[in-house]
Design a protein around this motif. Sequence first.
Motif, PDB file in Angstrom:
ATOM      1  N   ASP A 171       0.826  -1.206   0.000  1.00 36.71           N
ATOM      2  CA  ASP A 171       0.000   0.000   0.000  1.00 36.71           C
ATOM      3  C   ASP A 171       0.861   1.257   0.000  1.00 36.71           C
ATOM      4  OD1 ASP A 171      -2.331  -1.475   0.001  1.00 36.71           O
ATOM      5  OD2 ASP A 171      -2.620  -1.379   2.164  1.00 36.71           O
ATOM      6  N   THR A 172       1.914   1.268   0.814  1.00 31.68           N
ATOM      7  CA  THR A 172       2.803   2.425   0.855  1.00 31.68           C
ATOM      8  C   THR A 172       3.508   2.621  -0.487  1.00 31.68           C
ATOM      9  OG1 THR A 172       3.175   2.199   3.240  1.00 31.68           O
ATOM     10  CG2 THR A 172       4.849   3.383   1.982  1.00 31.68           C
ATOM     11  N   ALA A 173       4.036   1.542  -1.043  1.00 31.31           N
ATOM     12  CA  ALA A 173       4.744   1.647  -2.323  1.00 31.31           C
ATOM     13  C   ALA A 173       3.823   2.139  -3.425  1.00 31.31           C
ATOM     14  CB  ALA A 173       5.335   0.288  -2.694  1.00 31.31           C
ATOM     15  N   ALA A 174       2.587   1.634  -3.449  1.00 38.91           N
ATOM     16  CA  ALA A 174       1.636   2.046  -4.486  1.00 38.91           C
ATOM     17  C   ALA A 174       1.274   3.518  -4.351  1.00 38.91           C
ATOM     18  CB  ALA A 174       0.383   1.180  -4.413  1.00 38.91           C
ATOM     19  N   ALA A 175       1.034   3.966  -3.119  1.00 40.00           N
ATOM     20  CA  ALA A 175       0.673   5.366  -2.910  1.00 40.00           C
ATOM     21  C   ALA A 175       1.822   6.289  -3.289  1.00 40.00           C
ATOM     22  CB  ALA A 175       0.249   5.581  -1.457  1.00 40.00           C
ATOM     23  N   LEU A 176       3.033   5.953  -2.873  1.00 37.69           N
ATOM     24  CA  LEU A 176       4.188   6.789  -3.227  1.00 37.69           C
ATOM     25  C   LEU A 176       4.407   6.796  -4.738  1.00 37.69           C
ATOM     26  CD1 LEU A 176       6.713   5.802  -0.408  1.00 37.69           C
ATOM     27  CD2 LEU A 176       5.339   7.886  -0.552  1.00 37.69           C
ATOM     28  N   ALA A 177       4.231   5.656  -5.393  1.00 29.64           N
ATOM     29  CA  ALA A 177       4.375   5.607  -6.848  1.00 29.64           C
ATOM     30  C   ALA A 177       3.354   6.502  -7.533  1.00 29.64           C
ATOM     31  CB  ALA A 177       4.223   4.165  -7.334  1.00 29.64           C
ATOM     32  N   ALA A 178       2.162   6.560  -6.964  1.00 29.40           N
ATOM     33  CA  ALA A 178       1.100   7.402  -7.535  1.00 29.40           C
ATOM     34  C   ALA A 178       1.345   8.881  -7.309  1.00 29.40           C
ATOM     35  CB  ALA A 178      -0.247   7.007  -6.923  1.00 29.40           C
TER      36      ALA A 178
END
Length: 507
Positions: A171-178
């Motif tokens: 979840d953290t990686a996806a949000a930061l990527a976005a």
Amino acid sequence: MSQSTFIPRGKHLIAGEWVGGGETFASSPAHGPSHPFSAGTVEDVNRAAEAAEEAFWTFAYASRETRAVFLETIADEIEARGAAITEIGTQESGLPAARLEGERGRTVGQLRLFADHIRKGDYLDRRIDQALPERKPQPRPEIRLIQRPIGPVAVFGASNFPLAFSTAGGDTAAALAAGCPVVVKGHSAHPGTGEIVAEAILAAIEKTGMPRGVFSLVQGGSRAVGEALVQHPLIKAVGFTGSLTGGRALFNLCAARPEPIPFFGELGSVNPMFVLPEALKARADTLGQGWAGSLAMGAGQFCTNPGIAVVPEGSDGDAFIAATKTALEAVQPQTMLTDGIAKAYAEGSDRFNSRNSVKPLLQTKSDGRTASPNLYEVEADAFMEDHTLGEEVFGPLGLVVRTKSDERMIELAKNLQGQLTATIHMDAGDAPLARKLLPVLERKAGRVLANGFPTGVEVVDAMVHGGPYPASTNFGATSVGTLSIRRFLRPVSFQNIPTDVLPEDLA
């Protein structure tokens, strides 16, 4: 401090600063020393959310290359602390070192995969409709569409994955990527592991010049802290992996806000397997042994643990059960992640023991924080009448559901709640039945597989880790794979905006 020794500060990381004070709680490791940690407060949440909102105005509009380098640097910093992460992670969780090292590899691999994915830019789903000034009776304007980051995201760490679904997890990686800053509510089961990973993220922030509010970690705290986080007006989405009860409570709070926000919760699943007749006849022993291995893997503490096997009545099904039981009897007691999870597993076993319709096949007594496998059998009619038998028991507990006919197997599948996964074990002669079963299962699960076991979720472009409720709260999303980034974006159309004003990715 050597690389393999880490003594936690016991503090929160808020906008680049280690913050302590106030009430504390003690970690409860499976082995090794306990450490004190500051307990989060509503004020800590407020400071973190305000810092995330401030960071958004820089981070969300940074180039994709800048964010990709940030993700890769986080991965590098986690790897640099690898031995220390494994040491404290095994102490807190009781998981073996090999499992933690594999999970760390998955975590950094995911960060690097997302970096590569956003560099390509396909996830932006850019669409351009050119202007038609000569169109009659009205000219058409130029319209351009692109996916844009939504704002600060709250992430709740999971108990069963101290790395892959926690501080720097999916979840953290996806949000930061976005392009969305993140506020993590750390899980009290592994606060030291959360802290050292947060330390790695802070090092990456400093090396790449990211705004300091792009990431915060708030440790522990009462239920009010989690509630304050999902209700904070600056938080625009929530990622959660955990229990149905806790997730549903937070989901309801998100929906009841003056401005409702999406709650992406992965809540639980029994991941049924359907063992078709020809496959059962050909390899009952092998299938039973394989199921036992999947059930007992990691003390059954996987959200994709296949807790139910739907098996035809008859001697072939009996052979499958016998092979499963023999394999489970050889499994030694395993340490569970927390005392609370061990207690819940014992209570789940007691629930099955109390049902007259359920036949015990293997009963064990679990002591303290350890768990041993349990195996039960029930007829399809009784299973469909008692929906509690289809609820997740987090641990190495298996239920065999016996069916009298192909038609009954399909009816049972239609009766199931939403699942993360569903499995068909089949041979070539089972294809006609599989073709009837597959349309039912695709409505019930986010991932349908054949001739395998669902434990183990590949981090790839095509993966879906989600499903209809109660497997997750949003059947259109996934918490694993590159599609997970889309949860934290929203489409925006730009009409007749000059190209020198448009976002760089759309100009």
